[in-house]
Write a protein that holds these residues in place. Structure first.
Motif, PDB file in Angstrom:
ATOM      1  N   GLY A 155      12.004  39.654  12.329  1.00  0.00           N
ATOM      2  CA  GLY A 155      13.450  40.186  12.177  1.00  0.00           C
ATOM      3  C   GLY A 155      14.125  40.246  11.676  1.00  0.00           C
ATOM      4  N   TYR A 156      13.933  40.380  10.289  1.00  0.00           N
ATOM      5  CA  TYR A 156      14.942  40.455   8.910  1.00  0.00           C
ATOM      6  C   TYR A 156      14.598  41.309   8.658  1.00  0.00           C
ATOM      7  N   GLY A 157      15.474  41.873   7.828  1.00  0.00           N
ATOM      8  CA  GLY A 157      15.979  43.182   7.682  1.00  0.00           C
ATOM      9  C   GLY A 157      15.764  43.469   6.227  1.00  0.00           C
ATOM     10  N   VAL A 158      14.573  43.950   5.762  1.00  0.00           N
ATOM     11  CA  VAL A 158      14.327  43.762   4.249  1.00  0.00           C
ATOM     12  C   VAL A 158      14.315  45.325   3.732  1.00  0.00           C
ATOM     13  N   THR A 159      14.616  45.303   2.491  1.00  0.00           N
ATOM     14  CA  THR A 159      14.794  46.204   1.660  1.00  0.00           C
ATOM     15  C   THR A 159      13.571  45.864   0.788  1.00  0.00           C
ATOM     16  N   ASP A 160      12.761  46.647   0.108  1.00  0.00           N
ATOM     17  CA  ASP A 160      11.789  46.902  -1.518  1.00  0.00           C
ATOM     18  C   ASP A 160      11.237  47.533  -2.061  1.00  0.00           C
ATOM     19  N   TRP A 161      11.014  47.012  -2.821  1.00  0.00           N
ATOM     20  CA  TRP A 161      10.478  48.475  -4.421  1.00  0.00           C
ATOM     21  C   TRP A 161       9.773  47.733  -4.869  1.00  0.00           C
ATOM     22  N   GLU A 162       9.124  48.541  -5.924  1.00  0.00           N
ATOM     23  CA  GLU A 162       8.354  48.091  -7.354  1.00  0.00           C
ATOM     24  C   GLU A 162       9.107  47.691  -8.080  1.00  0.00           C
ATOM     25  N   THR A 163       9.139  46.421  -8.900  1.00  0.00           N
ATOM     26  CA  THR A 163       9.622  46.049 -10.297  1.00  0.00           C
ATOM     27  C   THR A 163       8.908  45.776 -10.762  1.00  0.00           C
ATOM     28  N   ASN A 164       9.128  45.701 -12.592  1.00  0.00           N
ATOM     29  CA  ASN A 164       8.412  45.184 -13.391  1.00  0.00           C
ATOM     30  C   ASN A 164       8.720  43.793 -13.865  1.00  0.00           C
ATOM     31  N   GLY A 165       8.274  42.497 -14.010  1.00  0.00           N
ATOM     32  CA  GLY A 165       8.218  41.427 -14.733  1.00  0.00           C
ATOM     33  C   GLY A 165       7.141  41.182 -15.211  1.00  0.00           C
ATOM     34  N   HIS A 166       7.654  40.320 -16.028  1.00  0.00           N
ATOM     35  CA  HIS A 166       6.967  39.849 -16.827  1.00  0.00           C
ATOM     36  C   HIS A 166       4.882  39.906 -17.223  1.00  0.00           C
ATOM     37  N   GLU A 167       4.823  39.134 -16.317  1.00  0.00           N
ATOM     38  CA  GLU A 167       3.201  39.739 -16.443  1.00  0.00           C
ATOM     39  C   GLU A 167       2.895  40.608 -15.596  1.00  0.00           C
ATOM     40  N   GLY A 168       3.727  42.559 -15.715  1.00  0.00           N
ATOM     41  CA  GLY A 168       3.323  42.797 -14.669  1.00  0.00           C
ATOM     42  C   GLY A 168       4.676  43.868 -13.366  1.00  0.00           C
ATOM     43  N   PRO A 169       3.443  44.534 -12.679  1.00  0.00           N
ATOM     44  CA  PRO A 169       4.234  44.561 -11.196  1.00  0.00           C
ATOM     45  C   PRO A 169       4.226  43.773 -10.100  1.00  0.00           C
ATOM     46  N   ARG A 170       5.778  44.198  -9.970  1.00  0.00           N
ATOM     47  CA  ARG A 170       5.941  43.186  -9.136  1.00  0.00           C
ATOM     48  C   ARG A 170       6.843  43.970  -7.782  1.00  0.00           C
ATOM     49  N   ARG A 171       6.652  43.124  -6.861  1.00  0.00           N
ATOM     50  CA  ARG A 171       7.201  43.290  -5.791  1.00  0.00           C
ATOM     51  C   ARG A 171       8.507  42.570  -5.380  1.00  0.00           C
ATOM     52  N   SER A 172       9.531  43.650  -5.093  1.00  0.00           N
ATOM     53  CA  SER A 172      11.596  43.057  -5.134  1.00  0.00           C
ATOM     54  C   SER A 172      11.771  43.322  -3.666  1.00  0.00           C
ATOM     55  N   LEU A 173      11.855  42.250  -2.990  1.00  0.00           N
ATOM     56  CA  LEU A 173      12.979  42.316  -1.646  1.00  0.00           C
ATOM     57  C   LEU A 173      14.488  41.867  -1.814  1.00  0.00           C
ATOM     58  N   GLN A 174      14.727  42.749  -0.950  1.00  0.00           N
ATOM     59  CA  GLN A 174      16.547  42.638  -1.015  1.00  0.00           C
ATOM     60  C   GLN A 174      16.847  41.505   0.717  1.00  0.00           C
ATOM     61  N   ILE A 175      17.346  40.747   1.339  1.00  0.00           N
ATOM     62  CA  ILE A 175      17.526  40.177   2.428  1.00  0.00           C
ATOM     63  C   ILE A 175      18.387  39.239   2.603  1.00  0.00           C
ATOM     64  N   LEU A 176      19.480  40.184   3.873  1.00  0.00           N
ATOM     65  CA  LEU A 176      20.312  39.878   4.118  1.00  0.00           C
ATOM     66  C   LEU A 176      20.667  39.178   5.922  1.00  0.00           C
ATOM     67  N   THR A 177      20.785  37.705   6.046  1.00  0.00           N
ATOM     68  CA  THR A 177      20.484  36.439   6.780  1.00  0.00           C
ATOM     69  C   THR A 177      21.479  36.591   7.076  1.00  0.00           C
ATOM     70  N   PRO A 178      22.041  35.815   9.081  1.00  0.00           N
ATOM     71  CA  PRO A 178      22.795  34.758   8.466  1.00  0.00           C
ATOM     72  C   PRO A 178      23.094  33.803   7.839  1.00  0.00           C
ATOM     73  N   LYS A 179      24.127  32.695   7.351  1.00  0.00           N
ATOM     74  CA  LYS A 179      24.927  32.416   6.728  1.00  0.00           C
ATOM     75  C   LYS A 179      23.376  30.605   7.798  1.00  0.00           C
ATOM     76  N   LYS A 180      23.697  30.640   8.769  1.00  0.00           N
ATOM     77  CA  LYS A 180      22.691  29.591   9.974  1.00  0.00           C
ATOM     78  C   LYS A 180      21.474  29.309   9.691  1.00  0.00           C
ATOM     79  N   ARG A 181      21.214  30.977   9.425  1.00  0.00           N
ATOM     80  CA  ARG A 181      19.827  31.625   9.259  1.00  0.00           C
ATOM     81  C   ARG A 181      18.990  31.003   7.929  1.00  0.00           C
ATOM     82  N   GLU A 182      20.114  31.070   7.147  1.00  0.00           N
ATOM     83  CA  GLU A 182      19.136  30.972   4.951  1.00  0.00           C
ATOM     84  C   GLU A 182      17.891  30.812   4.409  1.00  0.00           C
ATOM     85  N   LEU A 183      18.344  28.552   5.752  1.00  0.00           N
ATOM     86  CA  LEU A 183      17.272  27.488   5.041  1.00  0.00           C
ATOM     87  C   LEU A 183      15.549  27.845   6.158  1.00  0.00           C
ATOM     88  N   LYS A 184      16.320  28.626   7.527  1.00  0.00           N
ATOM     89  CA  LYS A 184      15.029  29.098   7.582  1.00  0.00           C
ATOM     90  C   LYS A 184      14.248  29.611   7.136  1.00  0.00           C
TER      91      LYS A 184
END
Length: 179
Positions: A111-140
């Motif tokens: 049920g999370y809204g996720v935007t993702d894209w390919e990124t590059n980190g120190h050790e090579g290709p990675r996947r970055s995600l951006q997720i928006l959630t109500p503060k009440k569900r942050e810990l979950k």
């Protein structure tokens, strides 16, 4: 007035004052200016009453100690209330060590809204995600990410302004699952 009763009253007034102060600050930061202003009126009246009682009986050290201990207890109570009301939203940026959309798909299924894209980190290709959630569900959200991808790097920030997008329609329609 009975000295023990006075100590208890001062203690309770101090707790209420600091708790209201904490809630007012949260409301202000989340954009509820008028509600925060109304609360501040009550907060000031309570504080003046408490300080007045302490200053009227300044020679009684237990009153000053009671006010100070109540102040500390108010900080704890205020933070507990903050955790309960949890106003607003959090944006989490997650960097997965795997360059696949596996984590994104699993989070979307939950049920999370996720935007993702390919990124590059120190050790090579990675996947970055951006997720928006109500503060009440942050810990979950953090718990879910840890279960699905224990090696993920997570950074979160409070989100003040949100406009448009799939996720907002989902939240406003209350269709986001509470799994």
């Amino acid at each position: 007035m009975n000295p023990i009763a006075l100590v208890i009253i001062i203690f309770l007034i101090s707790i209420v004052y600091v708790t209201l102060s904490t809630v007012r600050m949260i409301l202000m930061m989340k954009g509820y200016r008028y509600l925060a202003a109304g609360l501040s009126i009550i907060e000031v009246i309570i504080n003046i009453l408490g300080l007045g009682l302490v200053l009227e009986n300044i020679s009684e050290i237990q009153n000053l100690i009671s006010y100070a201990v109540g102040f500390g207890a108010g900080v704890i109570v205020g933070s507990m209330i903050e955790d309960k009301i949890s106003l607003g939203y959090v944006t989490a940026t997650v960097v997965s060590p795997e360059n696949s959309d596996h984590l994104s798909k699993q989070l979307r299924e939950k049920g999370y809204g996720v935007t993702d894209w390919e990124t590059n980190g120190h050790e090579g290709p990675r996947r970055s995600l951006q997720i928006l959630t109500p503060k009440k569900r942050e810990l979950k959200l953090y718990q879910t990410i840890k279960e699905l991808e224990p090696q993920a790097f997570v950074v979160a920030n409070d989100s003040k302004t949100i406009h448009g997008g799939f996720w907002i329609r989902t939240v406003r329609g209350r269709t986001m699952s509470h799994r």
